[in-house]
Design an enzyme around this catalytic site. Structure first.
Site, PDB file in Angstrom:
ATOM      1  N   TYR A 137       0.545  -1.327   0.164  1.00  0.00           N
ATOM      2  CA  TYR A 137       0.141  -0.241   0.011  1.00  0.00           C
ATOM      3  C   TYR A 137       0.669   1.207  -0.258  1.00  0.00           C
ATOM      4  CZ  TYR A 137      -4.146   2.423   0.719  1.00  0.00           C
ATOM      5  OH  TYR A 137      -5.685   3.234   0.758  1.00  0.00           O
ATOM      6  N   LYS A 176      -3.786   8.446   3.182  1.00  0.00           N
ATOM      7  CA  LYS A 176      -4.983   8.192   3.460  1.00  0.00           C
ATOM      8  C   LYS A 176      -5.243   7.992   5.141  1.00  0.00           C
ATOM      9  CE  LYS A 176      -7.027   5.945   0.315  1.00  0.00           C
ATOM     10  NZ  LYS A 176      -8.302   6.734  -0.306  1.00  0.00           N
TER      11      LYS A 176
HETATM   12  P1  NAD Z   1     -11.545   4.597  -8.893  1.00  0.00           P
HETATM   13  O1  NAD Z   1     -10.184   4.397  -9.899  1.00  0.00           O
HETATM   14  O2  NAD Z   1     -12.501   3.245  -9.742  1.00  0.00           O
HETATM   15  O3  NAD Z   1     -11.427   5.491  -8.307  1.00  0.00           O
HETATM   16  C1  NAD Z   1     -10.652   6.987  -8.444  1.00  0.00           C
HETATM   17  C2  NAD Z   1     -10.811   7.828  -8.757  1.00  0.00           C
HETATM   18  O4  NAD Z   1     -10.114   8.603  -8.239  1.00  0.00           O
HETATM   19  C3  NAD Z   1     -10.712   8.325 -10.298  1.00  0.00           C
HETATM   20  O5  NAD Z   1     -12.972   8.386 -10.826  1.00  0.00           O
HETATM   21  C4  NAD Z   1      -9.910   8.914 -10.890  1.00  0.00           C
HETATM   22  O6  NAD Z   1     -10.606  10.003 -11.880  1.00  0.00           O
HETATM   23  C5  NAD Z   1      -9.993  10.126  -9.405  1.00  0.00           C
HETATM   24  N1  NAD Z   1      -8.789  11.122  -9.038  1.00  0.00           N
HETATM   25  C6  NAD Z   1      -7.742  10.877  -9.274  1.00  0.00           C
HETATM   26  N2  NAD Z   1      -6.937  11.433  -9.558  1.00  0.00           N
HETATM   27  C7  NAD Z   1      -7.937  12.740  -9.468  1.00  0.00           C
HETATM   28  C8  NAD Z   1      -7.572  14.312  -9.495  1.00  0.00           C
HETATM   29  N3  NAD Z   1      -6.273  15.143 -10.035  1.00  0.00           N
HETATM   30  N4  NAD Z   1      -8.816  15.465  -9.496  1.00  0.00           N
HETATM   31  C9  NAD Z   1     -10.057  14.300  -9.706  1.00  0.00           C
HETATM   32  N5  NAD Z   1     -10.610  12.829  -9.021  1.00  0.00           N
HETATM   33  C10 NAD Z   1      -9.114  12.158  -9.758  1.00  0.00           C
HETATM   34  O7  NAD Z   1     -10.576   3.309  -8.083  1.00  0.00           O
HETATM   35  P2  NAD Z   1     -11.898   3.534  -6.132  1.00  0.00           P
HETATM   36  O8  NAD Z   1     -11.153   2.106  -5.929  1.00  0.00           O
HETATM   37  O9  NAD Z   1     -13.648   3.705  -6.367  1.00  0.00           O
HETATM   38  O10 NAD Z   1     -11.564   4.366  -5.828  1.00  0.00           O
HETATM   39  C11 NAD Z   1     -11.806   5.554  -4.496  1.00  0.00           C
HETATM   40  C12 NAD Z   1     -11.326   5.700  -3.450  1.00  0.00           C
HETATM   41  O11 NAD Z   1     -11.400   4.424  -2.959  1.00  0.00           O
HETATM   42  C13 NAD Z   1     -10.006   6.113  -3.770  1.00  0.00           C
HETATM   43  O12 NAD Z   1     -10.095   7.017  -2.710  1.00  0.00           O
HETATM   44  C14 NAD Z   1      -9.639   4.821  -2.941  1.00  0.00           C
HETATM   45  O13 NAD Z   1      -8.386   5.095  -1.822  1.00  0.00           O
HETATM   46  C15 NAD Z   1     -10.730   4.144  -2.273  1.00  0.00           C
HETATM   47  N6  NAD Z   1     -10.539   3.097  -1.472  1.00  0.00           N
HETATM   48  C16 NAD Z   1     -10.764   2.361  -2.662  1.00  0.00           C
HETATM   49  C17 NAD Z   1     -10.968   0.738  -2.022  1.00  0.00           C
HETATM   50  C18 NAD Z   1     -10.885  -0.453  -3.057  1.00  0.00           C
HETATM   51  O14 NAD Z   1      -9.968  -1.598  -2.927  1.00  0.00           O
HETATM   52  N7  NAD Z   1     -10.820  -0.360  -4.270  1.00  0.00           N
HETATM   53  C19 NAD Z   1     -10.168   0.697  -0.779  1.00  0.00           C
HETATM   54  C20 NAD Z   1     -10.476   1.459   0.288  1.00  0.00           C
HETATM   55  C21 NAD Z   1     -10.720   2.052  -0.535  1.00  0.00           C
END
Ligand code: NAD
Length: 262
Positions: free
Chosen positions: A159, A166
């Site tokens: 990570y 985070k």
């Molecule tokens: P995802 O790739 O679908 O979403 C990530 C988003 O961040 C994308 O829409 C991307 O366009 C956006 N992004 C990146 N840089 C950006 C910028 N400069 N301006 C605006 N938007 C920007 O993946 P996800 O897993 O749905 O991620 C969403 C959130 O969930 C993140 O914060 C991620 O850390 C968190 N998260 C994900 C998981 C998992 O396992 N997928 C678990 C816990 C937390």
């Protein structure tokens, strides 16, 4: 007593972070809309627009605007659009994270100042920025939700830089909750269990991480994006009215697992 239902009718929700139909933000948008709220969505840039626009149409989103949180003025333009169309906003859903590939795949020890700063700016400060812009549009109160992960609390192999980022985001939730609470604005994070998304695909050995999560979690399974969407509805609704400053784990209980023998 009235029937127990979660009703977001009349609420206005901004969803930032939809990249495609796997995005956690998309599932939040779908469930929040399904609960009756009006929805605004954003897309990162012209390259992302063809993937996001059909989803916005499917949902009947009232606003669809570009938003690169690192681009000066773009968040301001998003909130100008909300002000013009709605005048107020009730729910902000922030699902934005970024780390340079070399930082996500490399040791934290080797992370450059530039890479660290960029990741913090996009993944953490953007939430603070959104809170500041939302505050004047939340005169009757509101709710801000962001997404975190267990790697903020404990070391999770691979990570890397996202762990401290985070952790900062979770501390941000507490400080924003403290500052904005007197105005009736609630601030929470959902600490989601691992779900296969585009962002997740940047994390090395993600499939192993999923297996480990399912093996150790009390529910003996991982979670899905739909479940995270439903928790979003809960926090956005009056059912979450007493919850603020919280990092709510939606991870099948994984965060309580210590030593688990098989
Ligand atoms: P995802 O790739 O679908 O979403 C990530 C988003 O961040 C994308 O829409 C991307 O366009 C956006 N992004 C990146 N840089 C950006 C910028 N400069 N301006 C605006 N938007 C920007 O993946 P996800 O897993 O749905 O991620 C969403 C959130 O969930 C993140 O914060 C991620 O850390 C968190 N998260 C994900 C998981 C998992 O396992 N997928 C678990 C816990 C937390």
């Amino acid at each position: 007593m009235t029937k127990e239902t979660i009703d977001l009718k009349g609420r206005k929700a901004l969803i930032v972070g939809v990249a495609n139909a796997d995005s956690l933000a998309w599932w939040a948008a779908k469930h929040i809309r399904n609960a009756g709220a009006d929805v605004a969505m954003t897309y990162l840039n012209d390259k992302a627009k063809p993937h996001v626009a059909p989803l916005a149409t499917e949902l009947g989103a009232e606003i669809l605007v570009p938003c690169d949180v690192a681009a000066p003025g773009q968040l301001e333009t998003v909130f100008d659009a909300l002000k013009e169309k709605w005048g107020t906003v009730d729910v902000i859903f922030h699902a934005v994270a970024f780390a340079r590939k070399e930082d996500l795949r490399g040791r934290l020890t080797d992370c450059s100042a530039e890479g660290f700063t960029q990741s913090m700016l996009i993944s953490c400060h953007s939430f603070i920025h959104m809170a500041r812009l939302a505050e004047p549009l939340m005169q009757q109160g509101g709710t801000l939700i962001t997404l975190s992960y267990y790697g903020a609390e404990k070391v999770v192999d691979h990570y890397n830089v996202m762990g401290p980022v985070k952790a900062a985001l979770e501390a941000t939730v507490r400080y924003l909750a403290h500052e904005l609470g007197p105005k009736g604005i609630r601030v929470n994070a959902i600490s989601a269990g691992p779900v296969k998304t585009r962002a997740a695909s940047g994390i090395e050995h993600f499939d192993e991480l999923l297996l480990e999560a399912a093996a150790k979690a009390p529910l003996r399974r991982t979670v899905d994006a739909c479940e995270i969407g439903r928790v979003s509805v809960l926090l956005a609704s009056d059912y979450g009215a007493s919850i603020t400053g919280e990092v709510l784990h939606a991870d099948a209980g994984f965060h309580v697992a210590g030593m688990v023998f098989h």
